[in-house]
Scaffold this motif. Sequence first.
Motif, PDB file in Angstrom:
ATOM      1  N   GLU A  73      39.919 -18.799  66.880  1.00  0.00           N
ATOM      2  CA  GLU A  73      39.876 -19.337  68.246  1.00  0.00           C
ATOM      3  C   GLU A  73      41.241 -19.908  68.662  1.00  0.00           C
ATOM      4  OE1 GLU A  73      36.317 -21.624  69.054  1.00  0.00           O
ATOM      5  OE2 GLU A  73      35.062 -20.102  68.095  1.00  0.00           O
ATOM      6  N   ILE A  76      43.147 -16.957  69.770  1.00  0.00           N
ATOM      7  CA  ILE A  76      42.667 -16.517  71.091  1.00  0.00           C
ATOM      8  C   ILE A  76      43.327 -17.375  72.177  1.00  0.00           C
ATOM      9  CG2 ILE A  76      40.644 -16.375  72.615  1.00  0.00           C
ATOM     10  CD1 ILE A  76      38.973 -15.877  69.974  1.00  0.00           C
ATOM     11  N   HIS A  80      45.761 -16.106  75.124  1.00  0.00           N
ATOM     12  CA  HIS A  80      45.473 -16.386  76.539  1.00  0.00           C
ATOM     13  C   HIS A  80      46.675 -17.040  77.205  1.00  0.00           C
ATOM     14  CE1 HIS A  80      43.751 -18.468  80.036  1.00  0.00           C
ATOM     15  NE2 HIS A  80      42.874 -17.466  80.054  1.00  0.00           N
ATOM     16  N   PHE A  97      31.492 -18.106  70.576  1.00  0.00           N
ATOM     17  CA  PHE A  97      32.679 -18.427  71.385  1.00  0.00           C
ATOM     18  C   PHE A  97      32.437 -18.135  72.867  1.00  0.00           C
ATOM     19  CE2 PHE A  97      36.639 -17.275  73.487  1.00  0.00           C
ATOM     20  CZ  PHE A  97      37.358 -18.441  73.305  1.00  0.00           C
ATOM     21  N   ALA A  98      31.765 -17.003  73.144  1.00  0.00           N
ATOM     22  CA  ALA A  98      31.547 -16.629  74.553  1.00  0.00           C
ATOM     23  C   ALA A  98      30.706 -17.687  75.275  1.00  0.00           C
ATOM     24  CB  ALA A  98      30.867 -15.261  74.634  1.00  0.00           C
ATOM     25  N   ARG A 100      30.775 -20.914  74.430  1.00  0.00           N
ATOM     26  CA  ARG A 100      31.509 -22.189  74.404  1.00  0.00           C
ATOM     27  C   ARG A 100      32.891 -22.074  75.035  1.00  0.00           C
ATOM     28  NH1 ARG A 100      33.424 -22.769  69.807  1.00  0.00           N
ATOM     29  NH2 ARG A 100      32.658 -20.948  68.705  1.00  0.00           N
ATOM     30  N   ARG A 101      33.228 -20.927  75.576  1.00  0.00           N
ATOM     31  CA  ARG A 101      34.607 -20.686  76.018  1.00  0.00           C
ATOM     32  C   ARG A 101      35.120 -21.859  76.853  1.00  0.00           C
ATOM     33  NH1 ARG A 101      36.650 -19.480  80.514  1.00  0.00           N
ATOM     34  NH2 ARG A 101      34.708 -18.912  81.514  1.00  0.00           N
ATOM     35  N   LEU A 105      40.413 -21.438  79.366  1.00  0.00           N
ATOM     36  CA  LEU A 105      40.615 -20.025  79.022  1.00  0.00           C
ATOM     37  C   LEU A 105      39.914 -19.131  80.053  1.00  0.00           C
ATOM     38  CD1 LEU A 105      40.382 -19.803  75.115  1.00  0.00           C
ATOM     39  CD2 LEU A 105      42.257 -20.499  76.573  1.00  0.00           C
ATOM     40  N   LEU A 108      38.988 -14.675  80.972  1.00  0.00           N
ATOM     41  CA  LEU A 108      38.964 -13.887  79.734  1.00  0.00           C
ATOM     42  C   LEU A 108      37.707 -13.028  79.707  1.00  0.00           C
ATOM     43  CD1 LEU A 108      40.585 -13.682  77.032  1.00  0.00           C
ATOM     44  CD2 LEU A 108      38.994 -15.369  76.088  1.00  0.00           C
ATOM     45  N   ILE A 110      35.223 -10.744  77.578  1.00  0.00           N
ATOM     46  CA  ILE A 110      34.902 -10.746  76.144  1.00  0.00           C
ATOM     47  C   ILE A 110      33.997  -9.556  75.810  1.00  0.00           C
ATOM     48  CG2 ILE A 110      33.898 -12.108  74.249  1.00  0.00           C
ATOM     49  CD1 ILE A 110      34.444 -14.627  75.972  1.00  0.00           C
TER      50      ILE A 110
END
Length: 284
Positions: A73, A76, A80, A97-98, A100-101, A105, A108, A110
């Motif tokens: 992460e 990532i 970004h 992650f998707a 909790r993005r 960020l 993005l 995903i």
Amino acid sequence: MNVGEPSHTAIQVAACRAAHLRFDPAPHLLEDRFAEKLLGADAERLITSYADGGSWILLENRLFLPFRGRFGEDRIAEAHAAGVRQLVILGAGLDSFALRRPPELGGLRIFEIDHPATQGWKRRRLAECAIAEPEELEFVECDFETTSISEALRSSGFRPQAPAIVSWMGVVYYLEKETVRRALAELAGLLAPGSAVVLDYQLPLVDLPQRYHDIFAQQSAYLLRSGEPQVNRYRPAELREAIGVAGFARADLPTREELHQRYFAPIASQIPMSERFGMAMAWR
Ligand SMILES: C[S@@+](CC[C@H](N)C(=O)[O-])C[C@H]1O[C@@H](n2cnc3c(N)ncnc32)[C@H](O)[C@@H]1O
């Protein structure tokens, strides 16, 4: 993987992320508040199997597997910041992650690519938990042993002409080396300049301390029963070479000492950092 079953190891990794939050002191390496929910009815049994007093290897995993997520992460976030707006998660499992993005960020897109059995199970769990699939997330089914990753990505909204960050955590050691070689070559051919792949790997048993030898038979038997035997290991120099031969411009393999100083030294946990994994970045 056992036919028709989701990946057991993906479920165990999510249990580690939940157990890290529950049993390790703050600051945490990764705060995954979705992991426990997604585990479902078996969550309590799975999470408590990583409680203090259990096997040393489970405790190592409780710390290292969330770290692995955090390492990915962080890469990532760096991508970004450099303008990359596509994230591909290969073998995503119960990665959240998707969900909790972080808001910073933004923009993005995903792509979660996984074996159909695992991905189908995850999507059912999301629905059962009434967790909406984020708009910026696209699910793509792919069996890496039989289907090309680039073919799978080309069937999605992925834009090969724009750079991407690819996260490939906890997967390569379940694939034959030839499959890894092919996948790296495909990614090197597909990804635009400015892209990168972040992955972890496991070191050869002969290079590891005795405690790993002592537990090897037991661990291998569990993985075989799960239908997920670990079939390959790399020395850092060998992986670096494989990344270069595949067509990537550069490989970064941080040393154990570098990872320890940056991630493990600042936290309060007394659990030692696992010695069996390494982390790598392949730059397109
Ligand atoms: C140990 S889990 C890692 C999950 C996730 N990346 C994480 O770190 O939480 C391994 C993942 O690899 C996927 N996988 C294993 N073999 C695969 C294959 N042949 N094709 C596609 N996915 C595969 C499983 O479905 C599972 O999601």
